[in-house]
Write a protein that holds these residues in place. Structure first.
Motif, short mmCIF file in Angstrom:
data_model
loop_
_atom_site.label_atom_id
_atom_site.label_comp_id
_atom_site.label_asym_id
_atom_site.label_seq_id
_atom_site.Cartn_x
_atom_site.Cartn_y
_atom_site.Cartn_z
N ARG A 431 0.80 -1.22 0.00
CA ARG A 431 0.00 0.00 0.00
C ARG A 431 0.84 1.27 0.00
NH1 ARG A 431 -3.42 -3.11 -1.14
NH2 ARG A 431 -5.17 -3.83 0.12
N GLN A 442 -1.06 -5.67 2.98
CA GLN A 442 -2.14 -6.56 3.39
C GLN A 442 -1.85 -7.93 2.80
OE1 GLN A 442 -5.81 -6.29 1.13
NE2 GLN A 442 -7.00 -6.15 3.01
N ALA A 456 -3.37 -6.78 7.96
CA ALA A 456 -2.34 -5.81 7.59
C ALA A 456 -0.98 -6.20 8.14
CB ALA A 456 -2.74 -4.43 8.09
N GLU A 489 -6.47 -3.84 6.74
CA GLU A 489 -5.77 -3.13 5.66
C GLU A 489 -5.11 -1.89 6.22
OE1 GLU A 489 -6.82 -0.83 1.45
OE2 GLU A 489 -8.25 -0.93 3.09
N SER A 565 -11.62 -6.55 1.43
CA SER A 565 -10.91 -6.41 0.16
C SER A 565 -11.87 -6.09 -0.96
CB SER A 565 -10.14 -7.69 -0.15
OG SER A 565 -11.02 -8.76 -0.33
#
Length: 579
Positions: A431, A442, A456, A489, A565
């Motif tokens: 990310r 993630q 995460a 996440e 997700s």
């Protein structure tokens, strides 16, 4: 999962803050009129942009609907039959819907939302989009209106547009992209009844929004039949100017123009409907693009950043490249269509790379045609992060991701390294990276599951493993009440090491009108939603072992929910950041 609680419980329910072994968790405000709230980007000052999904109280426009439509009747009959199978009865009829009951009856509202979702590719039906942009402060999460307008049939916005806030600078300038709102138009054809259809002016535009609310649309290089522009990241230069990157339509390939000329004659349908239908596929040649703006947000220059190939004379289809992030050194990263240098064939999937001096430079040459990649972010030390994957096709023709790993690439030293995962075969998505080389992402936490579950992680360049961010937090009680969060996440890590993330949490279940739901015995039902959180490092914190670790592992992983997700990551490759 192995950790201990330095402070055993949340400081208070009102503050939604918990003291953990090495991080303090603070739940950020949620959007009140939707189920899920997400963080998209944060600047070093703590200004947050995000999104909300599964909104409440959608306004259904019934004025244009034909309630004798066989599709609508069939859908309702199937709905009634499904209820009958579980010994329940419908609480509304189609006549009730015609008379406006969907504004007060949640079942009717949910039924119509489902029906319209199934008609998203049919221009004769109202268009709705289940995602809005947000600005999030310490006290509230407020809607960030990008391109939507007031509806004519209800006291609300049309909710027909896409909304993707993507990045915010340290001085609070926001970039986003979205679509034009749909509007009803009447199509007249001799010998037939008039027909209401829904059209829009263009499919996508980038936009820059100042802290005071001034909006500047980033126009595409060509806007024939509407055109398209996306903006994914922005950085402020030392001069005070801004560089925004994304993509723009630059031309129309021969195949697309031929289809338009053959089909869009306005005889059997409105030209706008025909054009909209064609543009739901790859219609334009699009290229990674840059807009430079002065400190008053006036566009002073534009530039194409590059494409990974040169078109051959016999190639008539659309080609594309896209910039996902940029840094202060003038280097942008993303992906492009490319050729295999050995046999000159097009790769099936896009390749990760960076854009410099008008050229696209591949990061990691692939060995076969099922491999692809995307460069997601770049820090100011020219270290790129991204994902490399292998894809195939199922028997039914769907795409199957067989492998997905994270990587980092140092442009200065031309070194490429893959990042470890939770376990061998765990699919990981990166990310963000800060200038210290801390990377968040993630990854899958369970093997051989039909619904993937993600949590995460934090990785530091040079380390031999990733660490589950949930390991830094309090252990969950057996009933999940003492610490109700699972970090699914992580989206942003600041230079100070603060992590902004999206967590799952169990709350009271609400229907499509926002009302609390109860079961047949009057008990309040529960559901899992996404909530935004801030993780603040605690100096001197240590990680110890929870008791028993087996139970903790089950609790953690079963609560991570693969649904995040789905809701948090639509068009993940477009949602970027850079302060």
């Amino acid at each position: 999962m192995k950790k201990t609680i330095l402070a055993a419980s949340m400081l208070s329910v009102l503050s939604s803050t918990a003291i953990a072994a090495t991080y303090q968790l603070t739940e950020l405000p949620r959007y009140e009129n939707g189920k899920n709230t997400f963080v998209s980007d944060v600047n070093e000052s703590g200004d947050i942009i995000g999104a909300a999904t599964q909104l409440f109280n959608y306004a259904i426009d019934v004025s244009y609907l034909n309630f004798d439509d066989s599709d609508l009747k069939t859908a309702y009959d199937r709905y009634v039959d499904a209820l009958s199978d579980i010994n329940k009865e419908a609480t509304f009829t189609l006549e009730d819907v015609k008379n406006g009951i969907s504004t007060t009856n949640a079942d009717a509202n949910a039924f119509m939302l489902g029906f319209l979702a199934g008609k998203s590719s049919d221009a004769e039906y109202q268009k709705l989009n289940d995602r809005i942009g947000l600005t999030i402060t310490a006290n509230s999460a407020d809607e960030l209106v990008i391109f939507d307008t007031q509806a004519t049939y209800a006291d609300s916005l049309t909710r027909s547009v896409t909304n993707f806030p993507t990045a915010i600078t340290n001085d609070g300038v926001i970039v986003a992209w979205g679509s034009a709102p749909y509007r009803p138009e009447v199509f007249k054809k001799e010998g037939e009844d008039d027909k209401t259809v829904f059209v829009r002016d263009w499919s996508s535009r980038g936009i820059v929004i100042s802290p005071s609310g001034k909006k500047v649309t980033l126009e595409p290089e060509i806007d024939t039949y509407g055109g398209s522009s996306l903006v994914t990241d922005i950085v402020q230069l030392d001069s005070g100017n801004y560089i925004a990157v994304g993509s723009s339509s630059i031309s129309i390939p021969e195949n697309s123009q031929e289809r338009y000329n053959e089909q869009c004659d306005g005889i059997d349908e409105l030209v706008q409907v025909c054009s909209w239908d064609l543009q739901r596929g790859s219609f334009y040649n699009t290229e990674a693009y840059q807009w430079e703006l002065d400190n008053n947000l006036n566009v002073v220059s534009t530039a194409k950043l590059g494409l990974g190939l040169v078109r051959k004379e016999d190639e008539k289809s659309a080609f594309s490249s896209l910039a996902l992030a940029t840094n202060k050194n003038g280097i942008s990263v993303g992906y492009s269509v490319v050729r295999n240098t050995d046999d000159d064939r097009l790769y099936s999937y896009e390749q990760a790379g960076y854009f410099k001096d008008g050229q696209f430079i591949r990061i990691h040459p692939h060995e076969n045609y099922i491999q692809g990649g995307k460069a997601i972010d770049i820090n100011n030390n020219n270290i790129v992060i991204g994902n490399y994957y292998e894809q195939g096709r199922s028997i039914g023709g769907g795409v199957i991701v067989r492998k997905k790993v994270g990587f980092y690439y140092d442009i200065n030293s031309d070194t490429y390294e893959e990042i470890p995962a939770f376990f061998n075969g765990s699919k990981a998505t990166l990310r963000d990276i800060n200038d210290k080389g801390q990377i968040i992402g993630q990854g899958e936490v369970e093997k051989n599951t039909s619904v993937p579950k993600y949590e995460a992680f934090l990785y530091e360049i040079g380390s031999d493993k990733v660490t589950n961010i949930n390991d830094f937090l309090p252990c969950r009680a057996e009933d999940g009440t003492a610490f109700p969060y699972t970090i699914a996440e992580a989206t942003k890590i600041t230079e100070s090491g603060h992590i902004y993330a999206n967590a799952t949490k169990t709350v009271e279940r609400r229907d499509s009108l926002g009302q609390v739901m109860k079961d047949s015995e009057g008990n309040i039902e529960k559901e899992t939603v996404a909530v935004p959180v801030l993780l603040t490092p605690i100096a001197g914190g240590t990680i110890e072992e929870c008791t028993p670790p087996e139970a903790e592992q089950y609790e953690r992983q079963s609560a991570s929910f693969g649904f995040l997700s789905i809701f948090a990551l639509p068009l993940l490759w477009l949602r970027r950041r850079k302060a």
